[in-house]
Design a protein around this motif. Sequence first.
Motif, PDB file in Angstrom:
ATOM      1  N   LEU A  97       0.855  -1.195   0.000  1.00  0.00           N
ATOM      2  CA  LEU A  97       0.000   0.000   0.000  1.00  0.00           C
ATOM      3  C   LEU A  97       0.887   1.239   0.000  1.00  0.00           C
ATOM      4  CD1 LEU A  97      -2.680  -0.814   2.749  1.00  0.00           C
ATOM      5  CD2 LEU A  97      -3.149  -0.469   0.314  1.00  0.00           C
ATOM      6  N   VAL A  98       0.544   2.195  -0.855  1.00  0.00           N
ATOM      7  CA  VAL A  98       1.205   3.502  -0.840  1.00  0.00           C
ATOM      8  C   VAL A  98       0.115   4.540  -0.597  1.00  0.00           C
ATOM      9  CG1 VAL A  98       2.533   5.193  -2.137  1.00  0.00           C
ATOM     10  CG2 VAL A  98       3.019   2.755  -2.421  1.00  0.00           C
ATOM     11  N   LEU A  99       0.228   5.267   0.513  1.00  0.00           N
ATOM     12  CA  LEU A  99      -0.794   6.239   0.903  1.00  0.00           C
ATOM     13  C   LEU A  99      -0.227   7.645   0.763  1.00  0.00           C
ATOM     14  CD1 LEU A  99      -2.076   4.423   4.130  1.00  0.00           C
ATOM     15  CD2 LEU A  99      -2.816   4.090   1.758  1.00  0.00           C
ATOM     16  N   LEU A 100      -0.756   8.402  -0.196  1.00  0.00           N
ATOM     17  CA  LEU A 100      -0.286   9.753  -0.480  1.00  0.00           C
ATOM     18  C   LEU A 100      -1.270  10.762   0.092  1.00  0.00           C
ATOM     19  CD1 LEU A 100       0.548   9.187  -4.280  1.00  0.00           C
ATOM     20  CD2 LEU A 100       2.098   8.892  -2.325  1.00  0.00           C
ATOM     21  N   GLY A 160      -6.180  -1.290  12.679  1.00  0.00           N
ATOM     22  CA  GLY A 160      -5.317  -2.259  13.348  1.00  0.00           C
ATOM     23  C   GLY A 160      -5.343  -3.641  12.720  1.00  0.00           C
ATOM     24  N   MET A 161      -6.366  -3.925  11.904  1.00  0.00           N
ATOM     25  CA  MET A 161      -6.494  -5.225  11.256  1.00  0.00           C
ATOM     26  C   MET A 161      -5.745  -5.275   9.925  1.00  0.00           C
ATOM     27  SD  MET A 161     -10.550  -5.896  11.995  1.00  0.00           S
ATOM     28  CE  MET A 161     -10.565  -7.392  10.990  1.00  0.00           C
ATOM     29  N   ILE A 162      -5.271  -4.134   9.455  1.00  0.00           N
ATOM     30  CA  ILE A 162      -4.587  -4.083   8.162  1.00  0.00           C
ATOM     31  C   ILE A 162      -3.117  -4.422   8.358  1.00  0.00           C
ATOM     32  CG2 ILE A 162      -3.926  -2.571   6.243  1.00  0.00           C
ATOM     33  CD1 ILE A 162      -6.565  -1.002   6.858  1.00  0.00           C
ATOM     34  N   MET A 163      -2.671  -5.520   7.738  1.00  0.00           N
ATOM     35  CA  MET A 163      -1.313  -6.031   7.923  1.00  0.00           C
ATOM     36  C   MET A 163      -0.425  -5.812   6.697  1.00  0.00           C
ATOM     37  SD  MET A 163      -1.947  -6.997  10.945  1.00  0.00           S
ATOM     38  CE  MET A 163      -0.395  -7.735  11.383  1.00  0.00           C
ATOM     39  N   THR A 164      -0.979  -5.242   5.643  1.00  0.00           N
ATOM     40  CA  THR A 164      -0.246  -5.040   4.390  1.00  0.00           C
ATOM     41  C   THR A 164       0.934  -4.079   4.592  1.00  0.00           C
ATOM     42  OG1 THR A 164      -2.367  -5.253   3.258  1.00  0.00           O
ATOM     43  CG2 THR A 164      -0.527  -4.383   1.960  1.00  0.00           C
ATOM     44  N   PRO A 165       2.111  -4.382   4.055  1.00  0.00           N
ATOM     45  CA  PRO A 165       3.219  -3.419   4.100  1.00  0.00           C
ATOM     46  C   PRO A 165       2.785  -2.077   3.513  1.00  0.00           C
ATOM     47  CG  PRO A 165       4.012  -5.541   3.338  1.00  0.00           C
ATOM     48  CD  PRO A 165       2.513  -5.649   3.407  1.00  0.00           C
ATOM     49  N   VAL A 166       3.116  -0.997   4.204  1.00  0.00           N
ATOM     50  CA  VAL A 166       2.594   0.311   3.808  1.00  0.00           C
ATOM     51  C   VAL A 166       3.674   1.377   3.814  1.00  0.00           C
ATOM     52  CG1 VAL A 166       1.864   0.837   6.176  1.00  0.00           C
ATOM     53  CG2 VAL A 166       0.766   2.009   4.270  1.00  0.00           C
ATOM     54  N   SER A 188      -1.410   3.465  13.996  1.00  0.00           N
ATOM     55  CA  SER A 188      -2.698   2.769  14.026  1.00  0.00           C
ATOM     56  C   SER A 188      -2.738   1.498  13.194  1.00  0.00           C
ATOM     57  CB  SER A 188      -3.802   3.718  13.542  1.00  0.00           C
ATOM     58  OG  SER A 188      -3.832   4.902  14.309  1.00  0.00           O
ATOM     59  N   LEU A 189      -2.015   1.473  12.070  1.00  0.00           N
ATOM     60  CA  LEU A 189      -2.084   0.320  11.181  1.00  0.00           C
ATOM     61  C   LEU A 189      -1.377  -0.880  11.805  1.00  0.00           C
ATOM     62  CD1 LEU A 189      -1.401   2.098   7.773  1.00  0.00           C
ATOM     63  CD2 LEU A 189      -3.597   1.255   8.640  1.00  0.00           C
ATOM     64  N   GLY A 190      -1.912  -2.066  11.538  1.00  0.00           N
ATOM     65  CA  GLY A 190      -1.334  -3.278  12.108  1.00  0.00           C
ATOM     66  C   GLY A 190      -0.114  -3.781  11.356  1.00  0.00           C
ATOM     67  N   SER A 191       0.209  -3.176  10.247  1.00  0.00           N
ATOM     68  CA  SER A 191       1.329  -3.612   9.403  1.00  0.00           C
ATOM     69  C   SER A 191       2.632  -3.663  10.201  1.00  0.00           C
ATOM     70  CB  SER A 191       1.514  -2.654   8.224  1.00  0.00           C
ATOM     71  OG  SER A 191       0.277  -2.344   7.615  1.00  0.00           O
ATOM     72  N   LYS A 194       6.245  -0.817   7.756  1.00  0.00           N
ATOM     73  CA  LYS A 194       5.614   0.472   7.444  1.00  0.00           C
ATOM     74  C   LYS A 194       6.647   1.578   7.550  1.00  0.00           C
ATOM     75  CE  LYS A 194       3.411   0.056  12.026  1.00  0.00           C
ATOM     76  NZ  LYS A 194       2.121   0.082  12.747  1.00  0.00           N
ATOM     77  N   GLN A 195       6.528   2.555   6.666  1.00  0.00           N
ATOM     78  CA  GLN A 195       7.464   3.670   6.678  1.00  0.00           C
ATOM     79  C   GLN A 195       6.750   4.966   6.333  1.00  0.00           C
ATOM     80  OE1 GLN A 195       9.667   2.030   2.929  1.00  0.00           O
ATOM     81  NE2 GLN A 195      10.165   4.212   2.985  1.00  0.00           N
TER      82      GLN A 195
END
Length: 225
Positions: A97-100, A160-166, A188-191, A194-195
């Motif tokens: 996942l990439v969040l912009l 918290g249920m999202i485990m995808t690398p982000v 907050s994310l379960g990943s 993450k960076q």
Amino acid sequence: MKTGVLFLHGFTGGTFEVRPFIRYVEERTDWITSVPILPGHDFPIDLSKVTAENWMMEAELALNRLRKVVDRIIIVGFSMGGIIALYLALRYKVEKLVLLSAAAKYISPRYLLEDAAVLLTKNYPPNTFYHLYDYKLRNTPLHAAKEFVRVVKMVEPYYGMIMTPVCVVQGKKDGIVPFSTGEHLLRSLGSVQKQLIVSENGKHHICYSDDSHEWFPKVYEFMKK
């Protein structure tokens, strides 16, 4: 192994919001890209009757079309598109996942006021999106704004249920999404992987920031791994 990238634009925006990064990726890979236009965002934009479910379903349909022709999927979501990307990651296997400028929080008063001051003067700086903010302030129905908030509220309890690398990219001068949002998402994310990448001068339309040449390669490296 075929890679597909689903790009999701933001609320009241369009595919132009992510176009510079799409071009960057397409110039360097043979990845298959999908860039759906969310309901109500065709030109001219008409958001008077669309719902949060309409936007999420269109993104889901685009994802399922892509899944039929690729082996691994990356989702790049801008602003509201970032929240919809999180929703999709809850429901489907997503590689990255990439969040912009993801709109997990919204409205940074300080910079919004600065932008509003420019809007009032009508003296827009060149190569900016002030004319779009002007249009949006005058033409976005209250109904649509409420549906945007519904998207955020529907997904928020499940971070918290999202485990995808982000990989989160956030601009320090974003006038729509406060800078603290990036750190909030990382907490907050379960990943596990993450960076956060910070754009010092980036405003909301982060793909057009003057330091995009610095962070585009970093995000691309994250996507390739």
